[in-house]
Design a protein around this motif. Sequence first.
Motif, short mmCIF file in Angstrom:
data_model
loop_
_atom_site.label_atom_id
_atom_site.label_comp_id
_atom_site.label_asym_id
_atom_site.label_seq_id
_atom_site.Cartn_x
_atom_site.Cartn_y
_atom_site.Cartn_z
N ARG A 92 74.41 68.98 64.41
CA ARG A 92 75.08 70.05 65.34
C ARG A 92 75.33 69.17 66.65
O ARG A 92 76.50 69.48 67.26
CB ARG A 92 74.55 71.33 65.51
N ALA A 93 74.28 68.49 67.21
CA ALA A 93 74.33 67.84 68.40
C ALA A 93 75.32 66.42 68.13
O ALA A 93 76.05 66.17 69.07
CB ALA A 93 73.00 67.47 68.91
N ALA A 144 74.88 68.05 74.50
CA ALA A 144 74.39 68.82 73.40
C ALA A 144 72.61 68.80 73.34
O ALA A 144 71.81 67.96 74.23
CB ALA A 144 74.67 67.93 72.06
N MET A 145 72.13 69.75 72.62
CA MET A 145 70.64 69.98 72.83
C MET A 145 70.27 70.28 71.39
O MET A 145 70.77 71.17 70.62
CB MET A 145 70.53 71.19 73.79
N ARG A 174 65.01 83.34 81.34
CA ARG A 174 65.50 82.38 82.47
C ARG A 174 66.89 82.79 83.16
O ARG A 174 67.44 83.44 82.41
CB ARG A 174 65.74 81.12 81.61
N ALA A 195 71.54 77.78 72.23
CA ALA A 195 72.41 76.82 71.46
C ALA A 195 74.15 76.88 71.47
O ALA A 195 74.66 76.08 71.68
CB ALA A 195 71.85 76.93 70.11
N ALA A 213 67.00 76.58 66.48
CA ALA A 213 68.02 77.63 66.98
C ALA A 213 69.23 77.42 66.21
O ALA A 213 70.45 77.66 66.72
CB ALA A 213 68.18 77.35 68.56
N LEU A 214 69.19 77.52 65.00
CA LEU A 214 70.32 77.56 63.93
C LEU A 214 71.00 78.90 64.13
O LEU A 214 70.16 79.79 64.07
CB LEU A 214 70.00 77.06 62.61
N GLU A 255 67.00 81.38 72.19
CA GLU A 255 67.25 79.96 72.03
C GLU A 255 68.87 79.80 71.11
O GLU A 255 69.52 78.90 71.43
CB GLU A 255 66.18 79.24 71.47
N ILE A 256 68.91 80.69 70.31
CA ILE A 256 70.13 80.71 69.37
C ILE A 256 71.24 80.84 70.27
O ILE A 256 72.38 80.02 70.13
CB ILE A 256 70.09 81.68 68.28
N SER A 312 60.40 71.80 79.36
CA SER A 312 61.47 72.61 78.95
C SER A 312 62.29 73.25 80.19
O SER A 312 63.77 73.13 80.01
CB SER A 312 61.04 73.75 78.20
N THR A 313 61.56 73.51 81.06
CA THR A 313 62.24 73.78 82.29
C THR A 313 63.30 72.93 82.73
O THR A 313 64.42 73.21 83.13
CB THR A 313 61.59 74.53 83.37
N ILE A 336 75.44 75.92 74.82
CA ILE A 336 75.38 74.36 75.17
C ILE A 336 76.66 73.72 74.13
O ILE A 336 77.28 72.94 74.60
CB ILE A 336 74.09 73.85 74.53
N GLU A 337 76.78 74.51 72.99
CA GLU A 337 77.84 74.05 72.27
C GLU A 337 79.13 74.26 72.90
O GLU A 337 80.25 73.99 72.15
CB GLU A 337 77.74 74.33 70.88
N SER A 342 66.15 72.61 80.64
CA SER A 342 67.18 73.91 80.90
C SER A 342 68.06 73.64 82.04
O SER A 342 69.18 74.21 82.03
CB SER A 342 66.28 75.24 80.90
N PHE A 385 66.85 72.13 69.69
CA PHE A 385 66.02 72.88 70.34
C PHE A 385 64.54 73.02 69.29
O PHE A 385 64.72 72.60 68.06
CB PHE A 385 66.25 74.17 70.28
N GLN A 386 63.56 73.11 69.84
CA GLN A 386 62.13 72.97 69.31
C GLN A 386 62.39 73.90 67.84
O GLN A 386 61.81 73.56 66.87
CB GLN A 386 61.13 73.50 69.99
N SER A 387 62.99 75.31 68.18
CA SER A 387 63.06 76.06 67.09
C SER A 387 64.25 75.88 66.09
O SER A 387 64.61 76.67 65.26
CB SER A 387 63.04 77.55 67.64
N PRO A 421 65.64 85.57 68.96
CA PRO A 421 65.36 84.52 69.81
C PRO A 421 66.35 84.01 70.91
O PRO A 421 67.56 83.78 70.15
CB PRO A 421 64.82 83.25 68.89
#
Lengths: 283, 296, 404
Positions: C182-183, C114-115, B2, A178, C121-122, A174-175, C79-80, A181-182, C83, C117-119, A172
Amino acid sequence: MHSTIKRPRHLSCLLYASLTLLAFFVLAPVLWLLLMSLSSPTDLTKVPLQWIPSQWDFSRYALLLDWQNGSGKRFLAAMLNSLIIATSASFIALVAGVLAAYAFSRRNASMLLMFAFLATIMMPPITYILPLYSAFSELGILNTKVSLIICYSAMLIPFAIWLMKTNIDVLPEEIEHAAMIEGAGTIYTLRKVVLPIILPAIGATAMLSFLTAWDEFFYALIFSSDLSAKTIPVAIADFSAGRVTDFGVIASVGVLASVPPVLIALFFQRFIVSGLVGGSVKG
Amino acid sequence: MRSLIGAKQQKWLLLAPALTVLALISFVPFVQTLWLSFSDSEISALPTVVSFIGLENYIYALTDPDFIDSLGRTLYFTFVSVGAEVILGVAVALLLNQQFKGRTLMRALIILPWAIPTIVNAVTWRLIYNPEYGALNSLLMQLGIIGEYQSWLGNPDVAMNMVILADVWKNFPLVAYVALAALQTVPMDMLNAARLEGANAWRRFFKITLPWIIGPLLVIIVLRSVEAFRVFDIIYVMTRGGPANQTKTASFYVYQEYFSYLRSGSGSSYAIIVALISIILIFGYYKAAKRQNGSL
Amino acid sequence: MSDSSSSFISNQVSDISPVQSSTTQSQRRGSSADQDDVILSIRSLCKSYFDAEILQDINLEINSGDFLVLVGPSGCGKSTLLSCIGGLTDVTSGEIFCRGKNITQLDPAKRDIAMVFQSYALFPNMTVAQNIGFGLEVRKVPAAERKQKIQQVAEILHLQPLLDRTPAQLSGGQRQRVAMGRALVRDPTLFLFDEPLSNLDAKLRLSMRTEIKHLHQRLGGTMVYVTHDQVEAMTLASKIMVLNQGRIQQFGSPEEVYKRPANTFVAEFMGSPAMNLIRAKVIVEAGAVKIQIHREDRAPLVFIEQAATDALRAFNNQSVIIGLRPESISDVAARDPQRSHSAECRIEYIEGIGSDVYATLKLGGSDVISRLHGDSNVSAGDRQQLHFDLSNISYFDPSSQLRI
Ligand SMILES: Nc1ncnc2c1ncn2[C@@H]1O[C@H](COP(=O)(O)OP(=O)(O)OP(=O)(O)O)[C@@H](O)[C@H]1O
Ligand SMILES: [Mg+2]
């Protein structure tokens, strides 16, 4: 799975008969190679053959594993060369491969380029060999490990990219977002986040690359001429073509040269098979 | 996907190492070979004047019956060995997909031929085929199948097939693993439904299983064909192109043109012709992979 | 990073009891200079993929401490937009400013954003502690300090017992907390949340919602929060932005958006069940503005709009769309009798949800939902006296769909 279905007796017989046949087909040549390496020369020249050696003869192994001895030196030097060359080339291929795979998976690199990369390894090496030969000879790196390491890297990189790419594609995204972003940069993200997740795939790629490099013959035959760069396949070809008349010696060289790849293949079977199959089955 | 800030520059930085190596070791040499194929270049210690001679090498190559023969032999080797590998591989995969005791062991066992280095494989089979003391002769004699020892690799009529046997032994496991992995994705429900409909095993295989696994199989078939088409090492060790040139494949032919006769110009044109045939196969790979993955 | 906000983490957070937290809150409110800081400002932002325009001419400004909630139907570009703010995608045109600094072309790593995420994203290969501390590690914060901050955040989010687990060993709610941790740990200028609660079950979602609200009140911080859930939007937001097909429909306080929707899209989108949109006719007679709603089975329903604007008067003899929330049509008398109207209506069908009964009637040719008291025992086909509360009525222009 259909574990509960009872198989009719005749099918059972057929199944086990086929399995026995398969086992024989797969094992016989390997076992015979092993037996030859342990049979005395007289056993090996009987007609018909003495299948089980009348006495076990370990002398060839002693000979080959001895640096002091001419054959031993040729063999051990070649093993060492192969080890160095295959390891270095695999390492280079992994690093270049992971970076490029990331560009293809996540940075919109053109798939046409990916295809061009793959096409390079599908071309027969005879299309590259002569210009490479001239270039290496001008650079004075003919008959050095470096020339083979470079060639093997080129041979392994497209394959490594492809394997890594299929594995990164399914992560994914998104990871990684993330991580960015960090505050992590691309290389940091790759090293600390992506690579640990795809570690199994990297392991598989590393091993497949190593095995492929260990197996290569054509470039090695042409670019190496003595102990300083000759790899084990070339050494084996020399042994089998040259002055050696004892089949046992040739067989022992073959057995010893097969030990590293066979051990890797058996121990990391699942890894390797998933890597081999990966590109074609799951996509 | 993206596009990330700075993705463009990063893309090229990430590609740089791979691109550099492949450009220098593959793309550039290929172009050089292409150029050589239009010249009368020869390998020599002395500096020589190389001149452009257009298609002359190609005309020579395509009218050289020996070269055409070697191409034909290479195609024969490719089709027969890949065909046999596929049939054997699929059969083995079907076998190993059954339930039986020791299945894991059997599945592990068939990696052996694949793991053994090509050269060791070639040497092993050469010893097995040995006309005086070979295991094959001895075995067939003891079984009463042959009356006297044969020179397997010395007989122009069978030499190629014996080489193919060695190649099949080494490479069928790859096809078997791919087929097995594909077989494991065949939905059991579909097979059971067919069974309830009264389809026999034969029919189930051809109507359901085979269409299901044909995608991955095509990919591996083309990959193996590409590899088989450039066969060199096994020939070099087992027969050196003999007897009577009956196992002289295209790669071996070019190798000799370069390094025995030192004709780099005409050798290059042979190499390019071989490459062109490979490109057709590669294109086949592209189609098969596309069909399989949707993407590349 | 301002001193006042970063002090929260380094303070003894464990000491913050509910009483104290309310004092921090009031302190925060007191420093009004802080409130007027513009944190995020977006100017004429456009984003397209090839020729599909995903975001068009987005302009917005939010201040320090704001909780902006982005709502809109699926695929509208929420979401866009996040982003774009986070730098995970480049913008086609326009500019983004963060604390007055143009960050449009800045690398996401350098935006101090900081963000969540829906999932979530760990990072699956790291423990909870490593996940939370990732951003600090990237910034080369010394291990001791890092550990302390992780501890503090873990305490706030009740994650202490889980610090050594990996994400795979956590429940959905716990993962969500880790993502928040995390955020939080970095104390960034701006937080982005992309539907952070949508993967939780209803009950957990409710409690996390409350928790997020508390966290925001306690810790301050500026948020941009995407959600599908209108209740979430209404309860959390200090400002709401409604987005549709890449365009801003309305930007305002939750109350404004709910009570004074800028157009029929917002009217229908916000609130559940949606605002009733009813066709009606405006008749100006002797200075009084009458609104006439056609009914099939009986005489038209007519009421007088006492607070009519000139704009509404201009629609004399034309049709308009009126918007009435279900709760404005009820069997209970309206609070302001001056601005209410009663009429007998035929109930077409009813739907009870326990606390309330939703009764559907036909007005102006469309189905209109009214909200009756939970105890009312009307049944389909009954005639019922209903009170129309006109204090929050909206009027829309049928051709432009905009609020009049
Ligand atoms: N890489 C892309 N290429 C082309 N179009 C895209 C891409 N990514 C998103 N889109 C389109 O942009 C639009 C907005 O997507 P976005 O993910 O921002 O929607 P969203 O409002 O977050 O929706 P949801 O509520 O479902 O998450 C969608 O129509 C989507 O199809
Ligand atoms: Mg979204």
